[in-house]
Design an enzyme around this catalytic site. Structure first.
Site, PDB file in Angstrom:
ATOM      1  N   LYS A  80      23.776  70.518  15.059  1.00  0.00           N
ATOM      2  CA  LYS A  80      24.075  69.843  16.397  1.00  0.00           C
ATOM      3  C   LYS A  80      25.641  69.878  16.742  1.00  0.00           C
ATOM      4  O   LYS A  80      26.222  70.155  16.122  1.00  0.00           O
ATOM      5  CB  LYS A  80      23.624  68.236  16.291  1.00  0.00           C
ATOM      6  CG  LYS A  80      23.589  67.773  17.667  1.00  0.00           C
ATOM      7  CD  LYS A  80      22.215  67.827  18.146  1.00  0.00           C
ATOM      8  CE  LYS A  80      21.900  67.307  19.636  1.00  0.00           C
ATOM      9  NZ  LYS A  80      20.207  67.338  19.981  1.00  0.00           N
ATOM     10  N   GLY A 177      14.618  54.721  29.761  1.00  0.00           N
ATOM     11  CA  GLY A 177      15.378  56.008  30.080  1.00  0.00           C
ATOM     12  C   GLY A 177      14.727  56.838  30.990  1.00  0.00           C
ATOM     13  O   GLY A 177      13.617  57.237  30.474  1.00  0.00           O
ATOM     14  N   GLY A 179      15.641  59.799  32.355  1.00  0.00           N
ATOM     15  CA  GLY A 179      16.490  60.907  32.484  1.00  0.00           C
ATOM     16  C   GLY A 179      15.495  62.205  32.504  1.00  0.00           C
ATOM     17  O   GLY A 179      14.335  62.110  32.848  1.00  0.00           O
ATOM     18  N   VAL A 181      14.034  63.808  30.062  1.00  0.00           N
ATOM     19  CA  VAL A 181      12.779  63.685  29.350  1.00  0.00           C
ATOM     20  C   VAL A 181      11.937  62.517  29.678  1.00  0.00           C
ATOM     21  O   VAL A 181      10.762  62.663  30.033  1.00  0.00           O
ATOM     22  CB  VAL A 181      13.142  63.391  27.921  1.00  0.00           C
ATOM     23  CG1 VAL A 181      11.693  63.350  26.878  1.00  0.00           C
ATOM     24  CG2 VAL A 181      13.884  64.476  27.177  1.00  0.00           C
ATOM     25  N   TYR A 183      11.699  60.929  32.601  1.00  0.00           N
ATOM     26  CA  TYR A 183      11.154  61.171  34.127  1.00  0.00           C
ATOM     27  C   TYR A 183       9.950  62.216  33.875  1.00  0.00           C
ATOM     28  O   TYR A 183       8.720  61.687  34.508  1.00  0.00           O
ATOM     29  CB  TYR A 183      12.295  61.650  35.066  1.00  0.00           C
ATOM     30  CG  TYR A 183      11.788  61.295  36.409  1.00  0.00           C
ATOM     31  CD1 TYR A 183      11.959  60.168  37.200  1.00  0.00           C
ATOM     32  CD2 TYR A 183      11.086  62.389  37.179  1.00  0.00           C
ATOM     33  CE1 TYR A 183      11.572  60.058  38.510  1.00  0.00           C
ATOM     34  CE2 TYR A 183      10.782  62.069  38.552  1.00  0.00           C
ATOM     35  CZ  TYR A 183      10.796  61.105  39.083  1.00  0.00           C
ATOM     36  OH  TYR A 183      10.548  60.851  40.407  1.00  0.00           O
TER      37      TYR A 183
HETATM   38  P1  NAD Z   1      19.281  62.289  30.150  1.00  0.00           P
HETATM   39  O1  NAD Z   1      21.046  61.788  29.824  1.00  0.00           O
HETATM   40  O2  NAD Z   1      19.017  63.015  30.968  1.00  0.00           O
HETATM   41  O3  NAD Z   1      18.686  60.711  30.168  1.00  0.00           O
HETATM   42  C1  NAD Z   1      19.136  59.699  29.464  1.00  0.00           C
HETATM   43  C2  NAD Z   1      18.627  58.570  30.432  1.00  0.00           C
HETATM   44  O4  NAD Z   1      18.602  57.387  29.631  1.00  0.00           O
HETATM   45  C3  NAD Z   1      19.639  58.419  31.572  1.00  0.00           C
HETATM   46  O5  NAD Z   1      18.889  58.264  32.915  1.00  0.00           O
HETATM   47  C4  NAD Z   1      20.456  57.206  31.292  1.00  0.00           C
HETATM   48  O6  NAD Z   1      20.958  56.496  32.444  1.00  0.00           O
HETATM   49  C5  NAD Z   1      19.360  56.275  30.515  1.00  0.00           C
HETATM   50  N1  NAD Z   1      20.268  55.365  29.727  1.00  0.00           N
HETATM   51  C6  NAD Z   1      21.125  55.512  28.791  1.00  0.00           C
HETATM   52  N2  NAD Z   1      21.327  54.575  28.119  1.00  0.00           N
HETATM   53  C7  NAD Z   1      20.373  53.459  28.533  1.00  0.00           C
HETATM   54  C8  NAD Z   1      20.069  52.157  28.183  1.00  0.00           C
HETATM   55  N3  NAD Z   1      20.685  51.771  27.142  1.00  0.00           N
HETATM   56  N4  NAD Z   1      18.932  51.587  28.772  1.00  0.00           N
HETATM   57  C9  NAD Z   1      18.444  52.186  29.692  1.00  0.00           C
HETATM   58  N5  NAD Z   1      18.362  53.651  30.258  1.00  0.00           N
HETATM   59  C10 NAD Z   1      19.553  54.250  29.386  1.00  0.00           C
HETATM   60  O7  NAD Z   1      18.871  62.552  28.786  1.00  0.00           O
HETATM   61  P2  NAD Z   1      17.657  63.455  28.065  1.00  0.00           P
HETATM   62  O8  NAD Z   1      18.041  64.954  27.965  1.00  0.00           O
HETATM   63  O9  NAD Z   1      16.436  62.877  28.947  1.00  0.00           O
HETATM   64  O10 NAD Z   1      17.776  62.992  26.619  1.00  0.00           O
HETATM   65  C11 NAD Z   1      16.911  61.509  26.302  1.00  0.00           C
HETATM   66  C12 NAD Z   1      16.833  61.413  24.693  1.00  0.00           C
HETATM   67  O11 NAD Z   1      15.773  62.287  24.482  1.00  0.00           O
HETATM   68  C13 NAD Z   1      17.975  61.704  24.064  1.00  0.00           C
HETATM   69  O12 NAD Z   1      17.950  60.900  22.728  1.00  0.00           O
HETATM   70  C14 NAD Z   1      17.850  63.129  23.595  1.00  0.00           C
HETATM   71  O13 NAD Z   1      18.428  63.522  22.537  1.00  0.00           O
HETATM   72  C15 NAD Z   1      16.236  63.405  23.220  1.00  0.00           C
HETATM   73  N6  NAD Z   1      15.861  64.629  23.410  1.00  0.00           N
HETATM   74  C16 NAD Z   1      16.287  65.502  24.616  1.00  0.00           C
HETATM   75  C17 NAD Z   1      15.522  66.664  24.888  1.00  0.00           C
HETATM   76  C18 NAD Z   1      15.811  67.267  26.089  1.00  0.00           C
HETATM   77  O14 NAD Z   1      15.484  68.710  26.016  1.00  0.00           O
HETATM   78  N7  NAD Z   1      16.830  66.838  26.849  1.00  0.00           N
HETATM   79  C19 NAD Z   1      14.826  66.930  23.772  1.00  0.00           C
HETATM   80  C20 NAD Z   1      14.618  66.190  22.510  1.00  0.00           C
HETATM   81  C21 NAD Z   1      15.121  64.991  22.363  1.00  0.00           C
END
Ligand code: NAD
Length: 348
Positions: A80, A177, A179, A181, A183
């Site tokens: 990572k 959250g 974001g 994932v 959404y």
């Molecule tokens: P992202 O930044 O797009 O979304 C995260 C969302 O969480 C944002 O909308 C943010 O405003 C919200 N958020 C942050 N802190 C918060 C809180 N305390 N309360 C409520 N909402 C909060 O990130 P993502 O890519 O969607 O990733 C989300 C999680 O999934 C992370 O832990 C990431 O490591 C994991 N993940 C992501 C992927 C990927 O492909 N993007 C794959 C596997 C795992």
């Protein structure tokens, strides 16, 4: 700070700090274990409070990638990168080029791509300077829809185990959250018939968009989302969501979400288990994202069919873990860890 003394260290093979005074790029790369093959793991761009917080995060995240690769059947180790975002040093092309230079120093022992704060656009820029990027726009692309799909399949297995049916209609959900994932997961749950859905996010713009597209969602405060009385709680924000302190407030039957490192530590998994709540280990539920991007490194080249088949198989892996957990009377996270360790430890 003695890195090997940190509780998150867990025998990491490599931990490297980078600091480019010209662009302000600062952060860490960690490789946990490469027994199965070159390490893979996304890059997180996040406003850490301190260097120590960033270091501990990269260690936790790279270790989880080792376990994720092992159970997803990916011939890779866990790694990572984290970049310490600083508003004084914007994420310009020069900044990203400096990061690509750091990745190149590892000469292919670490491949990286999107995670929180890193976009497809950033991957495009990085790819021009480094051959060690995965998740290219014209190949695998954004991993997040696949991460969400894997969570969805894991949820099906968990629903079937707890309620005897994998149907989403009539079930209730809480998503923390919305974001990349979270959404996508909301869309999948909605398409599958789920209507009773609570959501929370710290970003008001995201909430407004969600309410416009899904008028039936109930918005609650981020601090209370995990306490909702629902069938499934899906943590999809940042890690360390579940602690010894807050587990006692949980009112769900299943925890299954996309966030990495949801448990503060292993004991929390046991507390959840003792409360008879089914926890699907995060690194199994969200492994669709990994599966999508590592498909670019396959000998035969990228294959969408391979990604679809392997992502579908997440349901079977989840089912296997749930069944073993029942049989061994151990929490699913412990069972999953043991299974993964058997795979990556014996391969050397
Ligand atoms: P992202 O930044 O797009 O979304 C995260 C969302 O969480 C944002 O909308 C943010 O405003 C919200 N958020 C942050 N802190 C918060 C809180 N305390 N309360 C409520 N909402 C909060 O990130 P993502 O890519 O969607 O990733 C989300 C999680 O999934 C992370 O832990 C990431 O490591 C994991 N993940 C992501 C992927 C990927 O492909 N993007 C794959 C596997 C795992």
């Amino acid at each position: 700070m003695e890195i090997s003394k940190l509780p998150e260290f867990d025998n990491h093979e490599l931990v490297s700090y980078f600091n480019d005074s010209e662009t302000g790029l600062r952060g860490f790369v960690a490789i946990h274990n490469s027994n199965l093959g070159p390490a893979v793991g996304g890059t997180r761009y996040f406003n850490y409070k301190s260097k120590e917080e960033a270091l501990r995060d990269v260690l936790r995240l790279s270790e989880a990638m080792t376990y994720k690769c092992a159970l997803a059947g990916a011939p890779h180790g866990g790694g990572k990168a984290v970049i310490m975002a600083n508003p004084k040093f914007p994420k310009t092309t020069k900044f990203l080029n400096a990061f690509a230079g750091q990745i190149n120093l590892l000469k292919g022992s670490f491949y990286t791509g999107e995670d929180v704060g890193i976009t497809q656009q950033d991957v495009n820029i990085l790819s021009k300077k480094s051959p060690f990027l995965i998740g290219h726009q014209n190949l695998a692309g954004d991993p997040s829809p696949w991460a969400a799909l894997g969570v969805f399949y894991s949820m099906q297995a968990a629903l079937k185990s707890v309620f005897g049916s994998d149907k989403f209609y009539g079930r209730s959900f809480a998503i923390k959250g919305l974001g990349k994932v979270g959404y996508h997961l909301l869309e999948l749950i909605y398409k599958a018939g789920g209507r009773d859905i609570f959501v929370a996010d710290i970003d008001k713009t995201v909430l407004r968009k969600t309410k416009r597209c899904f008028s039936m969602v109930k918005i609650v405060a981020p601090a209370t989302i995990y306490k909702q009385k629902v069938d499934v709680y899906a943590p999809c924000a940042m890690g360390i969501d579940l602690t010894e302190n807050n587990v006692k407030d949980l009112k769900c039957k299943i925890i299954c979400g996309g966030a990495n490192n949801q448990l503060a530590h292993n004991k929390v998994g046991d507390s959840i288990y003792r409360r008879r709540i089914l926890y699907v280990p995060d690194y199994i539920a969200n492994s669709g994202g990994l599966i999508n991007v590592v498909s670019e490194l396959r000998k035969g080249g990228f294959s969408r069919k391979w990604v679809i088949d392997k992502t579908k198989a997440i349901r079977r892996t989840t089912q296997k873990i749930i069944n073993l957990s029942k049989k061994l009377k151990k929490s699913p996270d412990i069972v999953a860890d043991l299974m993964a360790e058997r795979i990556f430890q014996k391969s050397r």
